[in-house]
Design a protein around this motif. Structure first.
Motif, PDB file in Angstrom:
ATOM      1  N   TYR A  40      18.244  25.487  28.251  1.00  0.00           N
ATOM      2  CA  TYR A  40      18.642  24.785  27.205  1.00  0.00           C
ATOM      3  C   TYR A  40      19.757  23.550  27.709  1.00  0.00           C
ATOM      4  O   TYR A  40      20.386  23.623  28.684  1.00  0.00           O
ATOM      5  CB  TYR A  40      19.570  25.609  26.234  1.00  0.00           C
ATOM      6  N   ILE A  41      19.141  22.246  27.070  1.00  0.00           N
ATOM      7  CA  ILE A  41      19.817  21.080  27.203  1.00  0.00           C
ATOM      8  C   ILE A  41      20.228  20.565  25.790  1.00  0.00           C
ATOM      9  O   ILE A  41      19.303  20.474  25.390  1.00  0.00           O
ATOM     10  CB  ILE A  41      19.418  20.118  28.378  1.00  0.00           C
ATOM     11  N   SER A  42      21.477  20.180  25.582  1.00  0.00           N
ATOM     12  CA  SER A  42      21.540  19.518  24.430  1.00  0.00           C
ATOM     13  C   SER A  42      21.417  17.678  24.185  1.00  0.00           C
ATOM     14  O   SER A  42      21.203  17.270  25.434  1.00  0.00           O
ATOM     15  CB  SER A  42      23.125  19.667  23.891  1.00  0.00           C
ATOM     16  N   GLY A  43      21.115  17.228  23.424  1.00  0.00           N
ATOM     17  CA  GLY A  43      21.021  15.895  23.373  1.00  0.00           C
ATOM     18  C   GLY A  43      19.827  15.374  22.688  1.00  0.00           C
ATOM     19  O   GLY A  43      19.708  15.090  21.393  1.00  0.00           O
ATOM     20  N   ARG A  45      16.075  14.909  21.024  1.00  0.00           N
ATOM     21  CA  ARG A  45      15.542  15.421  19.790  1.00  0.00           C
ATOM     22  C   ARG A  45      13.913  15.778  20.275  1.00  0.00           C
ATOM     23  O   ARG A  45      12.984  15.919  19.454  1.00  0.00           O
ATOM     24  CB  ARG A  45      15.282  14.399  18.548  1.00  0.00           C
ATOM     25  N   PHE A  48      12.393  21.195  24.414  1.00  0.00           N
ATOM     26  CA  PHE A  48      12.797  21.239  26.033  1.00  0.00           C
ATOM     27  C   PHE A  48      11.434  21.443  26.890  1.00  0.00           C
ATOM     28  O   PHE A  48      11.271  20.983  27.807  1.00  0.00           O
ATOM     29  CB  PHE A  48      13.476  22.670  25.840  1.00  0.00           C
ATOM     30  N   GLN A 112      23.632  14.287  31.453  1.00  0.00           N
ATOM     31  CA  GLN A 112      24.507  15.569  30.910  1.00  0.00           C
ATOM     32  C   GLN A 112      25.387  16.103  32.066  1.00  0.00           C
ATOM     33  O   GLN A 112      26.518  16.357  31.812  1.00  0.00           O
ATOM     34  CB  GLN A 112      23.577  16.568  30.632  1.00  0.00           C
ATOM     35  N   ASN A 128      27.025  28.732  31.509  1.00  0.00           N
ATOM     36  CA  ASN A 128      27.107  27.445  30.605  1.00  0.00           C
ATOM     37  C   ASN A 128      28.016  26.317  31.110  1.00  0.00           C
ATOM     38  O   ASN A 128      29.003  26.588  31.367  1.00  0.00           O
ATOM     39  CB  ASN A 128      27.649  28.141  29.141  1.00  0.00           C
ATOM     40  N   ILE A 134      32.275  21.797  24.285  1.00  0.00           N
ATOM     41  CA  ILE A 134      31.021  22.193  23.923  1.00  0.00           C
ATOM     42  C   ILE A 134      30.144  22.450  24.855  1.00  0.00           C
ATOM     43  O   ILE A 134      29.845  21.478  25.963  1.00  0.00           O
ATOM     44  CB  ILE A 134      30.315  20.884  23.142  1.00  0.00           C
ATOM     45  N   VAL A 136      26.680  22.292  26.898  1.00  0.00           N
ATOM     46  CA  VAL A 136      25.626  21.349  26.768  1.00  0.00           C
ATOM     47  C   VAL A 136      24.492  21.573  27.566  1.00  0.00           C
ATOM     48  O   VAL A 136      23.483  21.161  27.485  1.00  0.00           O
ATOM     49  CB  VAL A 136      26.191  19.805  26.957  1.00  0.00           C
ATOM     50  N   MET A 137      24.593  22.719  28.509  1.00  0.00           N
ATOM     51  CA  MET A 137      23.568  23.096  29.368  1.00  0.00           C
ATOM     52  C   MET A 137      23.757  24.643  29.515  1.00  0.00           C
ATOM     53  O   MET A 137      24.801  25.147  29.680  1.00  0.00           O
ATOM     54  CB  MET A 137      23.694  22.220  30.795  1.00  0.00           C
ATOM     55  N   ARG A 138      22.796  25.251  29.602  1.00  0.00           N
ATOM     56  CA  ARG A 138      22.578  26.620  29.672  1.00  0.00           C
ATOM     57  C   ARG A 138      21.408  27.335  30.872  1.00  0.00           C
ATOM     58  O   ARG A 138      20.477  26.602  30.675  1.00  0.00           O
ATOM     59  CB  ARG A 138      22.375  27.667  28.579  1.00  0.00           C
TER      60      ARG A 138
END
Length: 145
Positions: A40-43, A45, A48, A112, A128, A134, A136-138
């Motif tokens: 998982y990575i946030s940011g 749209r 993945f 990130q 994490n 927050i 931002v990466m898992r």
């Protein structure tokens, strides 16, 4: 009777505190001796799988050298890191062979990881990487060394 109750509560509190301390120490040890794969990575749209169509980023922490090795989803990745308690930061990544990378995930990963300030390992054994407060990466474990 009050003294006895107080003594028992004091002993239980000390036992709980020592168990908690040893658990967090073992979490730091859990960081090493395994390869971590990003799940998982946030940011962005973008899905993945769209970011990493061919392979997912992986990290392996070298405790002795204080370096992290792996890939960023396309090219090799290596950098120094600083670990103090739960505080974790990554240095500038080293030189790498630059291949063309589909999906754009390489740049998202590099952006990130430069912003990481700490880490945690959750009850499921997932790593994490956290920016501020927050996650931002898992990462999940994929191989023991």
């Amino acid at each position: 009777m009050k003294k006895y109750t107080f003594a028992v509560l004091s002993v239980l509190t000390l036992l709980f505190a020592s168990c908690t301390a040893s658990k967090s120490a073992s979490n730091a040890d859990d960081l090493f001796g395994t390869t971590w794969e990003l799940e998982y990575i946030s940011g962005p749209r973008i899905a993945f799988q769209g970011l990493y169509p061919n392979k997912k980023p992986q990290l392996t922490f070298d405790q002795k050298e204080t370096k992290v090795y792996g890939n960023n989803g396309c090219n090799g990745y290596s950098a120094s890191y600083t670990l103090k308690g739960k505080s974790l930061t990554f240095g500038q990544e080293g030189p790498t062979t630059m291949m063309f990378c589909e999906g754009g995930g390489e740049q998202v990963f590099l952006k990130q990881i430069r912003q990481i300030t700490s880490y945690s390992i959750d009850k499921d054994g997932k790593l994490n990487l956290i920016q501020g407060d927050i996650p931002v990466m898992r990462f999940k474990k994929v191989a023991k060394q």
